[in-house]
Design a protein around this motif. Structure first.
Motif, short mmCIF file in Angstrom:
data_model
loop_
_atom_site.label_atom_id
_atom_site.label_comp_id
_atom_site.label_asym_id
_atom_site.label_seq_id
_atom_site.Cartn_x
_atom_site.Cartn_y
_atom_site.Cartn_z
N ARG A 24 -78.99 -34.18 -4.14
CA ARG A 24 -79.63 -34.90 -3.04
C ARG A 24 -80.39 -33.92 -2.15
NH1 ARG A 24 -78.79 -38.41 -6.17
NH2 ARG A 24 -77.47 -40.20 -5.86
N SER A 25 -81.23 -34.45 -1.32
CA SER A 25 -82.03 -33.61 -0.43
C SER A 25 -81.24 -33.13 0.79
CB SER A 25 -83.28 -34.36 0.03
OG SER A 25 -82.90 -35.53 0.73
N ASP A 26 -80.07 -33.71 1.01
CA ASP A 26 -79.28 -33.37 2.19
C ASP A 26 -78.83 -31.91 2.16
OD1 ASP A 26 -78.28 -36.36 3.18
OD2 ASP A 26 -78.50 -36.17 1.02
N LEU A 27 -79.06 -31.19 3.25
CA LEU A 27 -78.55 -29.84 3.43
C LEU A 27 -77.54 -29.88 4.57
CD1 LEU A 27 -81.72 -27.60 3.11
CD2 LEU A 27 -79.76 -27.64 1.57
N ILE A 28 -76.34 -29.35 4.33
CA ILE A 28 -75.25 -29.38 5.29
C ILE A 28 -74.85 -27.93 5.60
CG2 ILE A 28 -72.94 -30.28 5.75
CD1 ILE A 28 -74.92 -32.53 5.07
N ALA A 29 -74.60 -27.64 6.87
CA ALA A 29 -74.27 -26.27 7.27
C ALA A 29 -72.94 -25.79 6.68
CB ALA A 29 -74.24 -26.16 8.79
N GLY A 30 -71.89 -26.59 6.79
CA GLY A 30 -70.57 -26.16 6.33
C GLY A 30 -70.25 -26.65 4.93
N ARG A 31 -69.63 -25.79 4.13
CA ARG A 31 -69.31 -26.15 2.74
C ARG A 31 -68.31 -27.31 2.68
NH1 ARG A 31 -66.46 -25.36 -1.87
NH2 ARG A 31 -67.63 -24.67 -3.67
N ASP A 32 -67.27 -27.26 3.48
CA ASP A 32 -66.27 -28.33 3.47
C ASP A 32 -66.88 -29.67 3.88
OD1 ASP A 32 -64.30 -26.58 2.62
OD2 ASP A 32 -63.51 -26.23 4.63
N GLU A 33 -67.74 -29.64 4.88
CA GLU A 33 -68.41 -30.87 5.30
C GLU A 33 -69.33 -31.38 4.19
OE1 GLU A 33 -71.39 -32.65 8.74
OE2 GLU A 33 -70.78 -30.56 8.85
N CYS A 34 -70.00 -30.46 3.49
CA CYS A 34 -70.88 -30.84 2.39
C CYS A 34 -70.08 -31.52 1.28
CB CYS A 34 -71.61 -29.61 1.85
SG CYS A 34 -72.76 -30.00 0.52
N ILE A 35 -68.90 -31.01 0.99
CA ILE A 35 -68.06 -31.62 -0.04
C ILE A 35 -67.67 -33.04 0.37
CG2 ILE A 35 -65.78 -31.50 -1.16
CD1 ILE A 35 -66.20 -28.40 -1.11
N THR A 36 -67.33 -33.23 1.64
CA THR A 36 -66.98 -34.57 2.14
C THR A 36 -68.17 -35.51 2.00
OG1 THR A 36 -65.37 -33.64 3.68
CG2 THR A 36 -66.19 -35.85 4.17
N VAL A 37 -69.35 -35.06 2.41
CA VAL A 37 -70.56 -35.89 2.31
C VAL A 37 -70.87 -36.18 0.84
CG1 VAL A 37 -73.07 -35.90 2.69
CG2 VAL A 37 -71.53 -35.10 4.50
N THR A 38 -70.71 -35.19 -0.02
CA THR A 38 -70.96 -35.37 -1.45
C THR A 38 -70.06 -36.45 -2.04
OG1 THR A 38 -71.69 -33.08 -1.71
CG2 THR A 38 -70.94 -34.22 -3.71
N ILE A 39 -68.78 -36.39 -1.73
CA ILE A 39 -67.83 -37.38 -2.24
C ILE A 39 -68.20 -38.77 -1.74
CG2 ILE A 39 -65.42 -38.15 -2.16
CD1 ILE A 39 -64.70 -35.08 -2.07
N ASN A 40 -68.53 -38.88 -0.47
CA ASN A 40 -68.90 -40.19 0.08
C ASN A 40 -70.16 -40.74 -0.58
OD1 ASN A 40 -66.71 -40.24 1.82
ND2 ASN A 40 -67.85 -39.34 3.52
N LYS A 41 -71.17 -39.89 -0.80
CA LYS A 41 -72.41 -40.34 -1.45
C LYS A 41 -72.16 -40.72 -2.91
CE LYS A 41 -75.87 -38.32 1.49
NZ LYS A 41 -76.91 -39.29 1.72
#
Length: 95
Positions: free
Chosen positions: A64-81
């Motif tokens: 996805r085009s989303d860029l997230i600052a924190g790795r853990d937050e990115c994993i959470t967003v990834t799972i939700n998407k």
């Protein structure tokens, strides 16, 4: 370093590098494997979604085009998407 090469380095980044894959998550018969991509200190939302095993296994990779600052937050967003994608498309994800 010259001024122009310094300016160029601001607008070019090295190749994106996939990070260590996370543990698989089972969701409604699909397996989600978050795989954030490190891009210049931020993390791009990416994962692999699979269903089935062996010869009948189907695989869908998404970035996805989303860029997230924190790795853990990115994993959470990834799972939700990924869950949202599964909810919306189901098996059509593999077509």
């Amino acid at each position: 370093m010259s001024f122009l090469s310094g300016l160029k380095s601001l607008f070019t980044a090295g190749p994106a590098a996939p990070e260590k894959e996370e543990d698989p998550i089972d969701y409604k018969g699909f397996i989600i494997i978050p795989a954030p991509i490190n891009e210049g200190g931020q993390h791009r939302v990416a994962a692999t979604i699979t269903k089935g095993e062996g010869d009948s296994q189907q695989i869908h990779k998404f970035i996805r085009s989303d860029l997230i600052a924190g790795r853990d937050e990115c994993i959470t967003v990834t799972i939700n998407k990924a869950k949202m994608t599964i909810d919306q498309l189901g098996d059509r994800l593999f077509n």
